[in-house]
Structure formats: structure tokens, C-alpha cells
Design a protein around this motif. Sequence first.
Motif, PDB file in Angstrom:
ATOM      1  N   GLN A   1       0.845  -1.196  -0.063  1.00 28.96           N
ATOM      2  CA  GLN A   1      -0.001   0.002  -0.053  1.00 28.96           C
ATOM      3  C   GLN A   1       0.719   1.335  -0.077  1.00 28.96           C
ATOM      4  OE1 GLN A   1      -2.971   0.639   3.514  1.00 28.96           O
ATOM      5  NE2 GLN A   1      -1.809   2.313   3.226  1.00 28.96           N
ATOM      6  N   LEU A   2       1.927   1.270   0.720  1.00 29.83           N
ATOM      7  CA  LEU A   2       2.932   2.376   0.883  1.00 29.83           C
ATOM      8  C   LEU A   2       3.503   2.864  -0.467  1.00 29.83           C
ATOM      9  CD1 LEU A   2       4.538   2.025   4.408  1.00 29.83           C
ATOM     10  CD2 LEU A   2       2.790   3.734   3.674  1.00 29.83           C
ATOM     11  N   ARG A   3       3.696   1.705  -1.305  1.00 30.45           N
ATOM     12  CA  ARG A   3       4.643   1.712  -2.649  1.00 30.45           C
ATOM     13  C   ARG A   3       3.603   2.129  -3.442  1.00 30.45           C
ATOM     14  NH1 ARG A   3       7.433  -2.635  -1.538  1.00 30.45           N
ATOM     15  NH2 ARG A   3       6.137  -4.051  -2.426  1.00 30.45           N
ATOM     16  N   GLY A   4       2.458   1.807  -3.677  1.00 30.11           N
ATOM     17  CA  GLY A   4       1.432   1.938  -4.784  1.00 30.11           C
ATOM     18  C   GLY A   4       1.920   1.468  -5.977  1.00 30.11           C
ATOM     19  N   ALA A   5       1.917   2.556  -6.941  1.00 27.01           N
ATOM     20  CA  ALA A   5       2.349   1.800  -8.309  1.00 27.01           C
ATOM     21  C   ALA A   5       4.110   2.012  -8.422  1.00 27.01           C
ATOM     22  CB  ALA A   5       1.821   2.744  -9.322  1.00 27.01           C
ATOM     23  N   HIS A   6       4.545   2.559  -7.322  1.00 29.44           N
ATOM     24  CA  HIS A   6       6.118   2.863  -7.393  1.00 29.44           C
ATOM     25  C   HIS A   6       6.949   1.385  -7.350  1.00 29.44           C
ATOM     26  CE1 HIS A   6      10.077   4.674  -6.843  1.00 29.44           C
ATOM     27  NE2 HIS A   6      10.017   3.737  -5.803  1.00 29.44           N
TER      28      HIS A   6
ATOM     29  N   ALA B   1      10.292   0.498   2.280  1.00 27.08           N
ATOM     30  CA  ALA B   1       9.201   0.395   1.379  1.00 27.08           C
ATOM     31  C   ALA B   1       9.613   0.397   0.057  1.00 27.08           C
ATOM     32  CB  ALA B   1       8.180   1.453   1.634  1.00 27.08           C
ATOM     33  N   GLY B   2      11.126   0.465  -0.038  1.00 25.70           N
ATOM     34  CA  GLY B   2      11.464   0.182  -1.319  1.00 25.70           C
ATOM     35  C   GLY B   2      11.588   1.512  -2.246  1.00 25.70           C
ATOM     36  N   PHE B   3      11.672   2.540  -1.499  1.00 24.07           N
ATOM     37  CA  PHE B   3      11.890   3.964  -2.221  1.00 24.07           C
ATOM     38  C   PHE B   3      13.343   4.301  -1.768  1.00 24.07           C
ATOM     39  CE2 PHE B   3       7.413   3.904  -1.867  1.00 24.07           C
ATOM     40  CZ  PHE B   3       7.010   4.729  -2.821  1.00 24.07           C
ATOM     41  N   THR B   4      14.329   4.995  -2.609  1.00 25.07           N
ATOM     42  CA  THR B   4      15.623   5.432  -2.432  1.00 25.07           C
ATOM     43  C   THR B   4      15.340   6.817  -2.121  1.00 25.07           C
ATOM     44  OG1 THR B   4      16.019   6.191  -4.835  1.00 25.07           O
ATOM     45  CG2 THR B   4      16.748   3.938  -4.270  1.00 25.07           C
TER      46      THR B   4
ATOM     47  N   ALA C   1      -2.743   5.606   3.150  1.00 22.76           N
ATOM     48  CA  ALA C   1      -1.653   6.623   2.771  1.00 22.76           C
ATOM     49  C   ALA C   1      -0.675   5.962   1.882  1.00 22.76           C
ATOM     50  CB  ALA C   1      -0.728   6.897   3.881  1.00 22.76           C
ATOM     51  N   SER C   2       0.028   6.489   0.843  1.00 19.37           N
ATOM     52  CA  SER C   2       1.067   6.119   0.030  1.00 19.37           C
ATOM     53  C   SER C   2       2.369   7.039  -0.075  1.00 19.37           C
ATOM     54  CB  SER C   2       0.430   5.894  -1.331  1.00 19.37           C
ATOM     55  OG  SER C   2       1.502   5.791  -2.224  1.00 19.37           O
ATOM     56  N   PHE C   3       3.459   6.562  -0.168  1.00 25.10           N
ATOM     57  CA  PHE C   3       4.644   7.411  -0.325  1.00 25.10           C
ATOM     58  C   PHE C   3       4.711   8.061  -1.659  1.00 25.10           C
ATOM     59  CE2 PHE C   3       6.939   4.903   3.202  1.00 25.10           C
ATOM     60  CZ  PHE C   3       6.186   5.757   4.443  1.00 25.10           C
ATOM     61  N   GLU C   4       3.743   7.739  -2.594  1.00 22.45           N
ATOM     62  CA  GLU C   4       3.859   8.195  -3.981  1.00 22.45           C
ATOM     63  C   GLU C   4       3.401   9.812  -3.775  1.00 22.45           C
ATOM     64  OE1 GLU C   4       3.066   5.475  -7.556  1.00 22.45           O
ATOM     65  OE2 GLU C   4       1.286   5.275  -5.984  1.00 22.45           O
ATOM     66  N   GLU C   5       2.746  10.072  -2.433  1.00 19.76           N
ATOM     67  CA  GLU C   5       2.230  11.223  -2.084  1.00 19.76           C
ATOM     68  C   GLU C   5       3.213  12.143  -1.385  1.00 19.76           C
ATOM     69  OE1 GLU C   5      -0.949  12.497  -3.118  1.00 19.76           O
ATOM     70  OE2 GLU C   5      -1.410  10.795  -4.063  1.00 19.76           O
ATOM     71  N   ALA C   6       3.515  13.360  -1.734  1.00 22.88           N
ATOM     72  CA  ALA C   6       4.496  14.143  -1.266  1.00 22.88           C
ATOM     73  C   ALA C   6       4.266  14.330   0.103  1.00 22.88           C
ATOM     74  CB  ALA C   6       4.842  15.435  -1.804  1.00 22.88           C
ATOM     75  N   SER C   7       2.838  14.792   0.409  1.00 25.39           N
ATOM     76  CA  SER C   7       2.406  15.035   1.814  1.00 25.39           C
ATOM     77  C   SER C   7       2.525  13.985   2.877  1.00 25.39           C
ATOM     78  CB  SER C   7       0.981  15.518   1.635  1.00 25.39           C
ATOM     79  OG  SER C   7       0.095  14.230   1.088  1.00 25.39           O
ATOM     80  N   THR C   8       2.358  12.599   2.257  1.00 26.52           N
ATOM     81  CA  THR C   8       2.908  11.657   3.122  1.00 26.52           C
ATOM     82  C   THR C   8       4.336  11.463   3.678  1.00 26.52           C
ATOM     83  OG1 THR C   8       1.076  10.385   1.759  1.00 26.52           O
ATOM     84  CG2 THR C   8       2.446   8.995   3.366  1.00 26.52           C
TER      85      THR C   8
END
Lengths: 281, 369
Positions: free
Chosen positions: B9-14, B42-45, B273-280
Motif C-alpha cells: 500500500q505504501l509503495r502504490g504503483a512505485h 518500502a523500497g524507495f531510495t 496513505a502512500s509514499f507516492e504522495e509528497a504530503s505522506t
Amino acid sequence: MSTTESTLKQRLQDAVTRQQALLGDLNGALISGDRAKQAATETQLRKLQAEAQRLSDELRYVQLEQSVSAPRAQARLTGKAAREIALDAIDEIGVPVSPSTISEFSLASTGVAVAATRFASLRRDEERAARRDPASRPAWVAPALSAARLTALPRLFTSSAWAIERRLVGARSARVNHLYTTLAFLDRFERMRATNTDAGAMENLVIRYARGVPGATATGADVDGARVREVVKAELEALEPDDLNERCEAAARLAKRRDQEKLWGLPVVIEGGGQGERAGG
Amino acid sequence: MSSAEFLAQLRGAHKAEEPGARGIERVARNPDCLRLRALTIAGFTPASAAEILGVQSKEGQSPFALSMGMRFDKHLVENGAANLFALYRKEGLLSVQEAKFIAIDDFAPGASPQALQKRLGETRRLLDAKRRGDPNAPNIIVKPRLLVDLVGVPHAIEPDYLVAADTDVFYRTGELKSYPDRGGKTDPADIRSACRQAAVGVVGLRQALASLGVNDPAQIAGPAADLVLRVTGLFMPTLSRMAIEGEVASVERAISEAPTNLQELEAMLPANASFEEASTIAALPNNYRPSCKEHCAMWEHCRAQALDHGHPVVLGDQAAELLAPAGSIARGLELMRRQGQPPRNSAEAALGEELRAANDTLRRAVGDG
């Protein structure tokens, strides 16, 4: 812009400037009614016009010549295809080698630069062609095989004409192969030097490889062939028997396999499927 | 919701990005930064997160340093790692016969899932061979592929190399760095970073041993690493053997705290909530330190947030420590000027005194006192 083109342009500009000056003189002669000066100026103008025309033609010719694209790097250089260059290098070095080594050796020994990336497709092409008709060529560029797994090591090239054990790579083979490659480069360097061929690039290659053998080179000194040979051979004596044993044992296992497997290796079996990693899940 | 579902869910489409040893090391550098930790899990650099936040990524080495690093690595590992082996021979750490070498990516070059899986399998086979005392186990393994488990999710890392003499029980990790070796004057931040990366390798080795059924992997894969640097101005390598207990402990601590962070995160963030959103991402608590600019692409964003909140850390680590009782620059100024609320405790009162004394000294020094 080439030098010829810029020279021609300059000469043409000079001719135009002189024509403009003569046209001024002609105008003055016409106003003053000086017929002699008018005739002389017209003659000079005709000569200048002819010169400008000739220069203009030459300039167009030079520009046309430049616009024709330079011939592309030929697949066949010095009359040899990439596979022939690869096979020649592989045979001369005598042990499994990487495409970058073939490329460096080819450049240093013959001056022919073949990018290492060109060999990547070569191996695949060779496998396709050999699977269609194995007897169509006397030798194929074939991959080295892992002694432990009998699978292909795609980055190391060998010749299919070699005995199986020469194509296998065991635990010590990388080192043994480096030592043999150093000797092969040294042999070629000494032959080139003996025939007064420019051997600078080959010497650099020998130094680079010999530096990986402790005691073979001294900083700032020229290549001492006898010393390199002595140190390399001493290391080979310590390593080669175990390496050969391992490769011969693997060759015995491979000998029981089908011909295509002997050439291209066993199919890759991927283990640990249940342990597959995922970055981040 | 399971951890895997929550992470999805946090990753979304990333598309999940492998943090690698460098990414895990980053987390260990600033263990109190929940933002960095959550994004890594979550797999975001940080570079991707910086892009989402709309800040220009200033992470990473200069192209010159990158190119130098790649050339140095190649110089050491090409031709059967001849130059690396020569270095170990010179240092008396490997003998002539201990020349067994394998480059894992020779087995399966490329980045296809099959190639990656095969590299993982080959590494595992070789580690098992060494553990069993196989005489043909390599002495040098270049680019082994190991897994480091974070919240039950395996992340792949590829340390530069592993090395072991025949008599050694198991491998130690090695890091190749093109930093100039200036002895005691080598940049400590560079050394610390390299050691922490090696520590991630040690953790990977321990986890591999555990998966091979070894009961006490820490006994076999000790907290030690080899660091290969470059002689200043030359392409010659130097070797230093490092004890990295502290670094391994910090990486293991960062990893073991991850599940707690996930639960904390789930409670903190709104549903879906997803980390694809800057606000998150911006809502995640961070821990900006001046050293963040060395390793994290989000540092400018985090520094701006710290500045907005008047956090003393923007004045440097020493100021942050000194102003800790006040909590903010504004409160520090109030205490110094005897404005606003009176000191809430003795620490604030002492800080006010100290700041006033410093201010008086400064004014006398500049002739305004």
C-alpha cells in the motif's frame, strides 16, 4: 572546416575584393573617358572572373567531398571478420579469455580495434549457427564451462577445437589463465621487438598483466622478459597440477554428455525459488 | 493488515528499488530518522523520494569520482582479480596456492531476474562449500549476492568481494574504495561509511549462514572487514584490516527495529496513505543532521523543515546539543533576552545564563558592548 576549404574560401574572398576595386577603377575610367584604362581594367576583370569561377568550382567540389559520409567501420578489418580476430587471439593466448582481453590484444598486436561489445553478439550468433549445422565450420567461438557446474560462463571465450579440459574453468583456473595470458603477451611482445615492429602498446599490455604477478615487475623499469617468465612459471608450477586435476575430473563428467552440451554447457538450473528476493517486498 | 500488504500500500504503483548495502548503511547512519527508514523498507531510495517531494536530488558522487571508482574496481578485479590477489600476496595474507577466485557475475551476467537468482544460488553454494571445509572453496569471491532480511522481506546486496585463506573458518567482507589512503588523515567520514557498508555485508553473511542451518552465525562471520583504498595520486591499492563491531551492531540494531517502525508507521499514517504522495513523506518524522548531506538526497527538504521549526540543528551538531533544553532557536533567544515565559526548569535557566554570557563576550569583542 578543412584547411583546403578555408584556403579556397580565403582566395575567393581576395578575388572578390580585387574585383570590387577593379570595378571602381572601371567606373572611374568610364567617367573620365579613359579608354585605354577601361580596356586594361576589363581584361583584368575577365581574368579575375575566370579565377573566381575556378576557385568557386573547386570550393564546391571540396564541400561535396566532405558531405559524403565517412565510410562506417567495416565488419571486416584487415580482411578479417570479428570471429576470425577472436579465434586468432583465443588460439594465440591458448586459455579462456574475456572479450575485453581479445579486444586489447588485437589492438596492441595488430593495431585493429574491435570493440569488446561486438563480441557479445558474436557468441550468440555462433551458438545459433552451430546448433543448425555443427560441421559447417572447423571451429566455433564457444564459451568456457564451469568445472563445478558444467554450465556456460558466457563472459569467457574459447575455441570449440580445443580439448574439453582446456575449455573448463575450475577454482584456480582464473589465476592460471592470467599467468598463461601474461606469457602469451610476453611472447608476442618479444617477437614484435625482434622484428623491429612498433611494440609500445604490446609492452604496456605485458606490464599491466605482469603487475598482477608479485615479483614479476619493478616500478619504473622496462619489461625484463626473463624475470617475468621465471616468476610466472614458478607460480604456474605451484598451481597448475591441482587446476588440471580439477578440470580433468570435470571433463570426465562432461564427456558422458551430448555433443551440444559439451560445446555450450548444461542448461542452467535456477535454485532456491522459494527464497526469491524482492527489493522492498 | 500484514506487513507485506502494508508495504504494498505504501509503495502504490512505485516499482520497489533495491537499497543495496549503501541504502541499508544509510539507515544505520541516522537510525533515528523514521522518514529514511520507512522509505528504505518500502523500497524507495532517497533520490526517488526527493523527486516526489519536488526537490532537486543532490545525492551521489560526482561523475569524476564515480568514474574513478569504477576504474579502480575494474583495475583490481579484472583478469582473475590479479591485482587484488597480488595485494593480498604482498601483505602475506594469501599464499601462492590460495589463488582460487570466482567472479559471481561470470556465471550469470546481466540484470534479468533469472541472472540475479542464479548469482544468489551460486553465492549460496560457495558459502556452503567454505562452511563445509571444501578445499576447492574460493579464496576470493567477487560481487557475491547476499540477502538481508528487513521486516521479513529479503533485500539483495552485493558486497565488493569476500576473502578467506584456506585456513580461515569463513569469509570476511571486503570493500574497494577509490578514496586516497592518507593514513591517519584519511577522511573519517569516508572510512566510517565504507565500514558500515562492509557491516551490511557481514549481516548478509550471517543471515546466509543462518539459512544454511548454522546455529551461531556471528561466531563464524566475525565483525571484521578489509578496506582497499588507493595510494594518493596513483592507481596502486592499499589494504587495511578493520574491526567493525560497532558498525555491525548499528546495522543489526537498525534492522531489528524495523518491525516496530512499521507498526508505529501504520498507527501514525492515515488509512490508504502512500509514499507516492509528497504530503505522506513530508508528514513522516525525520531527524535532520548536518551529516545528512553526505548520504541523503532529501537533506535539503529536511533542512528546510528544520529551519521552519527553528530547530537548533540547522546551526550545527554542537549548537543542537547546547540548545537541546530550549528545543528551538526562538526559545533559545527568548531565554537569552529574558523574554517570553520564564525558564521552565533549571536546564533552561542555565542555558539562558550561558547564552547571555556568550552574547556579552561577543558584543565586547566587536566593540558593541
